[in-house]
Enzyme design. Structure first.
Site, PDB file in Angstrom:
ATOM      1  N   HIS A 127      68.249 -32.713 -45.238  1.00  0.00           N
ATOM      2  CA  HIS A 127      67.162 -31.751 -45.115  1.00  0.00           C
ATOM      3  C   HIS A 127      65.867 -32.512 -45.431  1.00  0.00           C
ATOM      4  CE1 HIS A 127      64.628 -28.341 -46.395  1.00  0.00           C
ATOM      5  NE2 HIS A 127      65.503 -27.523 -45.815  1.00  0.00           N
ATOM      6  N   ASP A 204      72.435 -33.215 -53.416  1.00  0.00           N
ATOM      7  CA  ASP A 204      71.681 -32.023 -53.031  1.00  0.00           C
ATOM      8  C   ASP A 204      72.710 -30.908 -52.835  1.00  0.00           C
ATOM      9  OD1 ASP A 204      70.520 -29.957 -51.635  1.00  0.00           O
ATOM     10  OD2 ASP A 204      69.585 -31.214 -50.110  1.00  0.00           O
ATOM     11  N   GLN A 207      73.502 -26.196 -50.545  1.00  0.00           N
ATOM     12  CA  GLN A 207      74.518 -25.451 -49.797  1.00  0.00           C
ATOM     13  C   GLN A 207      75.870 -25.436 -50.506  1.00  0.00           C
ATOM     14  OE1 GLN A 207      73.755 -23.636 -47.158  1.00  0.00           O
ATOM     15  NE2 GLN A 207      71.669 -24.412 -47.079  1.00  0.00           N
ATOM     16  N   LYS A 230      70.016 -19.133 -53.069  1.00  0.00           N
ATOM     17  CA  LYS A 230      71.151 -19.281 -52.144  1.00  0.00           C
ATOM     18  C   LYS A 230      72.471 -18.904 -52.819  1.00  0.00           C
ATOM     19  CE  LYS A 230      69.027 -23.112 -49.592  1.00  0.00           C
ATOM     20  NZ  LYS A 230      68.447 -22.646 -48.341  1.00  0.00           N
ATOM     21  N   CYS A 368      65.000 -27.670 -40.564  1.00  0.00           N
ATOM     22  CA  CYS A 368      64.331 -28.630 -41.445  1.00  0.00           C
ATOM     23  C   CYS A 368      65.097 -29.945 -41.530  1.00  0.00           C
ATOM     24  CB  CYS A 368      64.113 -28.054 -42.846  1.00  0.00           C
ATOM     25  SG  CYS A 368      62.992 -26.659 -42.852  1.00  0.00           S
TER      26      CYS A 368
END
Lengths: 410, 140
Positions: A127, A204, A207, A230, A368
């Site tokens: 991203h 990261d 998700q 999220k 993105c």
């Protein structure tokens, strides 16, 4: 708190007030969960309750409201610690979100420890939030950014990665689960190889935090970052986990109140972890409500949610594959409940507009991740992403609406 | 020219056309049809200089003056947006520069297209109109 009962999706849906709204006269079908998940009443109520009952600035006040607010704020930190398996709440820093967490590490760690010609490794699947902060610090320090290549299915070339690691490699910053394609990267292997090379690893988890069981100690990642919104929590709050010995060596990211021990005009000494990195009045309400988001996940259990989402993914993939000209991008085994696809001769934007008119919320575009789209040679994809409250009927509605849209477009 | 239609006249015709549509499907089918009928833009103009960059799709607008009036050609990689290009060309083509620059273009609100089509970020009408007006200002 995991129960061995059947998955009651209608009971779960009742906890989400937004799911009963209409869009353009149709029942909302919300399939943009990878962008942000909807919020259960418990999260919304936690925000209202905080502002109606114990709104106060935390950590310094000596009155009841401040006590209660501080206790709730710190209880959230403990909940996050447990959620990701950190060894201490001191290793949990609250930020605005994943993006700020990455910027904090790039600026504070990178700004201190990177030297000219050092190398930072990222992957083709990143991203923009895990590209741009590293480009900025690399430019400042004269360091180099290197990118792990991938194949046409979105699988990282681990052979190339292992050869990329060298004495100059100081940091590896990798997306755990691709936001655009849903692919789960082999992060255990990535971390192991990086550590053999004395490089640090940031995952990261924007998700992965909602779909996968996360234990940062087992993973042995040095930093893990994610966003509250999220994982069924509010917007505006994120998390940076870092190993204590690393965070201790890093200078503060911002200066101000809360992060200091003593201030004089000559010299300031900094507060200890985690407060050293939380300058100013934090986002108290959203941090507190984040715990309600985590509690929601725990009340069902991540494995049960994952099983439900996998069933949805399988159902969606099976029916989408039958649409002529449709190709799922990243159609691999090891992924979370994200299905990203392109259709011959159809622009994703046209699809999004027609689907919206049928009450269906999906995401289209480059997600993105422009370098990833360039690598795949496409302008963008249409992405449907599923959460705990989605149903088989909603997937069927998506497929029906897609077929109708294609009839209009082609 | 006795058969010259003003921008206002054409806007009213479009409002009348759109008022006949009973469902969203008819509205979008009209736009898709308009998009399919729009002649492709000469590749010489499908360059960065003529491009309106958007988050989702690209639009190219080429403007030129002839006999004191302003004309437009355009294209997009998305068909509905291509329809919007066609719609704007229908309204603004062959008008005096001053009229184009000053046109309030109220019809957009009246024909009731989804608001996201009008958003700048999605490279919708607003960005397109801005460029067409700027071009007209220069050509006028």
């Amino acid at each position: 708190m995991q129960r061995e009962t059947t998955y009651d999706v209608s009971a779960i849906r009742k906890q989400f007030p937004i799911l009963s709204r209409k869009v353009k006269g149709k029942n909302l079908v919300y399939l943009d969960n990878a962008a942000t998940s909807q919020k259960p009443s418990s999260v919304i109520d936690a925000l209202v309750h905080y502002y109606s009952h114990y709104n106060a600035n935390i950590h310094r006040g000596l009155h009841t409201l401040a006590d209660e607010a501080t206790a709730a704020y710190e209880a959230s930190r403990v909940a996050v610690k447990t959620f990701i398996g950190a060894s201490s709440p001191d290793e949990i820093i609250f930020t605005k979100g994943t993006t700020e967490s990455i910027n904090l590490v790039a600026k504070s760690w990178g700004g201190t420890f990177l030297e000219k010609d050092d190398e930072i490794i990222i992957s083709s699947l990143e991203h923009h939030a895990n590209i741009v902060p590293w480009q900025m610090i690399a430019a400042e320090k004269g360091a180099k950014l290197r990118v792990i290549p991938m194949d046409d299915n979105g699988l990282l070339d681990m052979d190339a990665y292992s050869k990329m690691l060298n004495a100059k490699t100081k940091f590896v910053s990798i997306v755990h689960v691709s936001n655009a394609l849903g692919i789960i990267n082999p992060v255990e292997e990535i971390i192991r190889l990086a550590h053999m090379n004395n490089a640090l690893v940031l995952l990261d988890g924007a998700q992965s935090s909602v779909h996968l069981d996360i234990d940062v100690q087992t993973l042995d990642c040095d930093f893990y970052v994610f966003s509250g919104h999220k994982i069924y929590g509010p917007t505006g709050v994120g998390v940076l986990y870092g190993k204590r010995h690393l965070l201790e060596k890093m200078p503060p990211y911002q200066g101000g109140g809360e992060m200091i021990k003593e201030v004089s005009f000559e010299k300031t000494t900094y507060n200890e972890l985690p407060f050293k990195f939380e300058a100013g009045t934090p986002n108290i309400a959203d941090v507190i409500a984040l715990k309600a988001g985590i509690d929601f996940i725990d009340s069902i259990g991540k494995p049960s949610i994952r099983k439900h989402e996998e069933m949805l993914l399988e159902h969606a993939s099976m029916h989408l594959r039958k649409i002529p000209g449709l190709k799922i991008i990243g159609d691999v085994e090891n992924k979370v409940s994200v299905v990203s696809f392109v259709i011959d001769g159809v622009h994703p934007q046209d699809l999004a507009i027609l689907l919206d008119n049928q009450g269906i919320a999906v995401r289209t575009g480059h997600h993105c991740a422009q370098p990833l789209m360039q690598r795949l040679g496409i302008v963008g994809t249409t992405r449907a992403s599923f959460a705990a409250y989605n149903t088989i009927e909603e997937i069927d509605a998506l497929v029906l609406a897609l077929n109708k849209s294609l009839k209009m477009l082609l | 020219m006795s058969d010259h239609k003003t921008i206002k006249n054409i806007e009213q015709e479009l409002i009348d056309d759109f008022s006949l549509f009973e469902t969203w499907e008819e509205k979008y089918e009209y736009l898709i049809d308009l998009g399919k009928k729009l002649p492709p833009l000469d590749p010489a103009f499908k360059t960065e200089a003529y491009k309106i960059k958007g988050c989702q799709s690209s639009v190219w607008i080429h403007s030129f003056a002839k006999d004191g009036l302003v004309y437009f050609e355009g294209d997009s990689d998305a068909i509905i947006v291509r329809g919007l290009v066609g719609l704007m060309i229908t309204v603004l083509n062959g008008q005096p520069a001053k009229e184009i620059v000053n046109a309030p273009l109220d019809f957009i609100n009246t024909i009731g297209l989804s608001s996201h089509l009008a958003q700048t970020r999605s490279n919708g009408l607003r960005a397109m109109i801005k460029q067409m007006k700027l071009d007209a200002g220069v050509l006028g």
